[in-house]
Design a protein around this motif. Structure first.
Motif, PDB file in Angstrom:
ATOM      1  N   SER A 102       0.856  -1.176   0.000  1.00 46.56           N
ATOM      2  CA  SER A 102       0.000   0.000   0.000  1.00 46.56           C
ATOM      3  C   SER A 102       0.894   1.228   0.000  1.00 46.56           C
ATOM      4  O   SER A 102       1.905   1.265   0.703  1.00 46.56           O
ATOM      5  CB  SER A 102      -0.890  -0.009   1.243  1.00 46.56           C
ATOM      6  OG  SER A 102      -1.638   1.179   1.305  1.00 46.56           O
ATOM      7  N   CYS A 103       0.540   2.205  -0.810  1.00 43.16           N
ATOM      8  CA  CYS A 103       1.324   3.437  -0.829  1.00 43.16           C
ATOM      9  C   CYS A 103       0.420   4.592  -1.255  1.00 43.16           C
ATOM     10  O   CYS A 103      -0.633   4.389  -1.841  1.00 43.16           O
ATOM     11  CB  CYS A 103       2.520   3.319  -1.761  1.00 43.16           C
ATOM     12  SG  CYS A 103       2.083   3.172  -3.490  1.00 43.16           S
ATOM     13  N   THR A 104       0.839   5.792  -0.939  1.00 46.03           N
ATOM     14  CA  THR A 104       0.110   6.987  -1.343  1.00 46.03           C
ATOM     15  C   THR A 104       0.796   7.568  -2.568  1.00 46.03           C
ATOM     16  O   THR A 104       2.006   7.808  -2.553  1.00 46.03           O
ATOM     17  CB  THR A 104       0.107   8.033  -0.204  1.00 46.03           C
ATOM     18  OG1 THR A 104      -0.493   7.434   0.939  1.00 46.03           O
ATOM     19  CG2 THR A 104      -0.660   9.271  -0.607  1.00 46.03           C
ATOM     20  N   LEU A 105       0.033   7.773  -3.624  1.00 43.34           N
ATOM     21  CA  LEU A 105       0.581   8.352  -4.844  1.00 43.34           C
ATOM     22  C   LEU A 105       0.220   9.830  -4.886  1.00 43.34           C
ATOM     23  O   LEU A 105      -0.953  10.187  -4.827  1.00 43.34           O
ATOM     24  CB  LEU A 105       0.001   7.647  -6.077  1.00 43.34           C
ATOM     25  CG  LEU A 105       0.263   6.150  -6.181  1.00 43.34           C
ATOM     26  CD1 LEU A 105      -0.499   5.568  -7.362  1.00 43.34           C
ATOM     27  CD2 LEU A 105       1.743   5.876  -6.310  1.00 43.34           C
ATOM     28  N   MET A 106       1.213  10.667  -4.992  1.00 39.83           N
ATOM     29  CA  MET A 106       0.990  12.109  -5.084  1.00 39.83           C
ATOM     30  C   MET A 106       1.075  12.486  -6.561  1.00 39.83           C
ATOM     31  O   MET A 106       2.130  12.898  -7.057  1.00 39.83           O
ATOM     32  CB  MET A 106       2.029  12.858  -4.247  1.00 39.83           C
ATOM     33  CG  MET A 106       2.057  12.431  -2.784  1.00 39.83           C
ATOM     34  SD  MET A 106       0.512  12.735  -1.925  1.00 39.83           S
ATOM     35  CE  MET A 106       0.631  14.486  -1.673  1.00 39.83           C
ATOM     36  N   LEU A 107      -0.036  12.324  -7.275  1.00 38.51           N
ATOM     37  CA  LEU A 107      -0.063  12.536  -8.718  1.00 38.51           C
ATOM     38  C   LEU A 107      -1.176  13.511  -9.087  1.00 38.51           C
ATOM     39  O   LEU A 107      -2.201  13.581  -8.408  1.00 38.51           O
ATOM     40  CB  LEU A 107      -0.319  11.209  -9.449  1.00 38.51           C
ATOM     41  CG  LEU A 107       0.634  10.051  -9.163  1.00 38.51           C
ATOM     42  CD1 LEU A 107       0.117   8.775  -9.817  1.00 38.51           C
ATOM     43  CD2 LEU A 107       2.026  10.375  -9.672  1.00 38.51           C
ATOM     44  N   THR A 108      -0.983  14.174 -10.203  1.00 41.07           N
ATOM     45  CA  THR A 108      -2.073  14.979 -10.751  1.00 41.07           C
ATOM     46  C   THR A 108      -3.081  14.016 -11.369  1.00 41.07           C
ATOM     47  O   THR A 108      -2.787  12.822 -11.558  1.00 41.07           O
ATOM     48  CB  THR A 108      -1.557  15.938 -11.839  1.00 41.07           C
ATOM     49  OG1 THR A 108      -1.069  15.154 -12.938  1.00 41.07           O
ATOM     50  CG2 THR A 108      -0.466  16.858 -11.308  1.00 41.07           C
ATOM     51  N   GLU A 125      -4.012  13.864 -14.413  1.00 40.12           N
ATOM     52  CA  GLU A 125      -3.468  13.378 -15.681  1.00 40.12           C
ATOM     53  C   GLU A 125      -2.398  12.316 -15.446  1.00 40.12           C
ATOM     54  O   GLU A 125      -2.364  11.291 -16.124  1.00 40.12           O
ATOM     55  CB  GLU A 125      -2.899  14.544 -16.502  1.00 40.12           C
ATOM     56  CG  GLU A 125      -2.651  14.191 -17.946  1.00 40.12           C
ATOM     57  CD  GLU A 125      -3.892  13.680 -18.673  1.00 40.12           C
ATOM     58  OE1 GLU A 125      -3.750  12.711 -19.434  1.00 40.12           O
ATOM     59  OE2 GLU A 125      -4.995  14.226 -18.471  1.00 40.12           O
ATOM     60  N   GLU A 126      -1.511  12.529 -14.471  1.00 41.64           N
ATOM     61  CA  GLU A 126      -0.481  11.544 -14.147  1.00 41.64           C
ATOM     62  C   GLU A 126      -1.117  10.247 -13.651  1.00 41.64           C
ATOM     63  O   GLU A 126      -0.656   9.152 -13.985  1.00 41.64           O
ATOM     64  CB  GLU A 126       0.467  12.097 -13.079  1.00 41.64           C
ATOM     65  CG  GLU A 126       1.366  13.211 -13.566  1.00 41.64           C
ATOM     66  CD  GLU A 126       2.122  13.896 -12.444  1.00 41.64           C
ATOM     67  OE1 GLU A 126       3.226  14.395 -12.697  1.00 41.64           O
ATOM     68  OE2 GLU A 126       1.601  13.937 -11.297  1.00 41.64           O
ATOM     69  N   PHE A 127      -2.193  10.368 -12.861  1.00 42.45           N
ATOM     70  CA  PHE A 127      -2.858   9.177 -12.346  1.00 42.45           C
ATOM     71  C   PHE A 127      -3.533   8.392 -13.472  1.00 42.45           C
ATOM     72  O   PHE A 127      -3.468   7.169 -13.507  1.00 42.45           O
ATOM     73  CB  PHE A 127      -3.881   9.556 -11.270  1.00 42.45           C
ATOM     74  CG  PHE A 127      -4.476   8.368 -10.575  1.00 42.45           C
ATOM     75  CD1 PHE A 127      -3.685   7.533  -9.793  1.00 42.45           C
ATOM     76  CD2 PHE A 127      -5.825   8.074 -10.702  1.00 42.45           C
ATOM     77  CE1 PHE A 127      -4.223   6.427  -9.157  1.00 42.45           C
ATOM     78  CE2 PHE A 127      -6.371   6.972 -10.063  1.00 42.45           C
ATOM     79  CZ  PHE A 127      -5.569   6.148  -9.296  1.00 42.45           C
ATOM     80  N   LYS A 128      -4.153   9.093 -14.412  1.00 42.13           N
ATOM     81  CA  LYS A 128      -4.756   8.415 -15.571  1.00 42.13           C
ATOM     82  C   LYS A 128      -3.691   7.662 -16.367  1.00 42.13           C
ATOM     83  O   LYS A 128      -3.905   6.525 -16.792  1.00 42.13           O
ATOM     84  CB  LYS A 128      -5.476   9.424 -16.465  1.00 42.13           C
ATOM     85  CG  LYS A 128      -6.758   9.942 -15.886  1.00 42.13           C
ATOM     86  CD  LYS A 128      -7.387  10.981 -16.795  1.00 42.13           C
ATOM     87  CE  LYS A 128      -8.587  11.624 -16.133  1.00 42.13           C
ATOM     88  NZ  LYS A 128      -9.147  12.709 -16.948  1.00 42.13           N
ATOM     89  N   THR A 129      -2.540   8.301 -16.554  1.00 43.82           N
ATOM     90  CA  THR A 129      -1.431   7.650 -17.272  1.00 43.82           C
ATOM     91  C   THR A 129      -0.956   6.423 -16.495  1.00 43.82           C
ATOM     92  O   THR A 129      -0.732   5.355 -17.076  1.00 43.82           O
ATOM     93  CB  THR A 129      -0.264   8.639 -17.471  1.00 43.82           C
ATOM     94  OG1 THR A 129      -0.746   9.760 -18.218  1.00 43.82           O
ATOM     95  CG2 THR A 129       0.896   7.991 -18.197  1.00 43.82           C
TER      96      THR A 129
END
Length: 140
Positions: free
Chosen positions: A117-123, A125-129
């Motif tokens: 488990s981790c937290t992704l700090m993405l926009t 658009e970055e998350f969609k990619t």
């Protein structure tokens, strides 16, 4: 080795007990031994007709063609504003781990079993990619 995921659901009779991401009908019959074979084939046919599952490959076995099915990611898309699908998936993961550790001689290191488990700090658009890339990798 095939990737297997156990999913519990009380709404659909075939899915009620288990679905295996890539499977042949014979494997499902082994797990769902209480379901009559004609009923099982009928459920498989219905799931395929409605594009919930698709034929991933076909193998020749003693003169016949054995279909290997897999879940169709597009066939399982649902609107879930309340998060029930996510909660059900998380409970399913917990049940899968419980079943694994209740089995004979579980060895997570040897079986390369892990959960991260981790937290992704993405926009957005970055998350969609990220999702597109990980889905493409999972479907290989």
């Amino acid at each position: 080795m095939r990737c297997r995921h156990i999913y519990k659901n009380n709404d659909i009779s075939f899915i009620k007990k288990q679905i295996i991401l890539r499977f042949v009908v014979k494997e499902v019959k082994t797990v769902l031994s209480d379901i009559p074979t004609p009923s099982l084939y009928r459920h498989i046919k219905i799931l395929a007709e409605h594009a919930v599952i698709v034929v991933a490959e076909e193998n020749r076995v003693r003169g016949t063609v054995e279909s290997v099915y897999q879940l169709n990611p597009k066939g399982l898309a649902v609107e879930d504003d309340g998060g029930l699908a996510i909660q059900t998936s998380l409970m399913s993961i917990g049940a899968s781990f419980a079943k694994y550790f209740a089995g004979e001689d579980p060895d997570p290191r040897e079986d390369m079993l892990s959960l991260t488990s981790c937290t992704l700090m993405l926009t957005d658009e970055e998350f969609k990619t990220f999702l597109t890339e990980i889905n493409a990798l999972a479907m290989k």
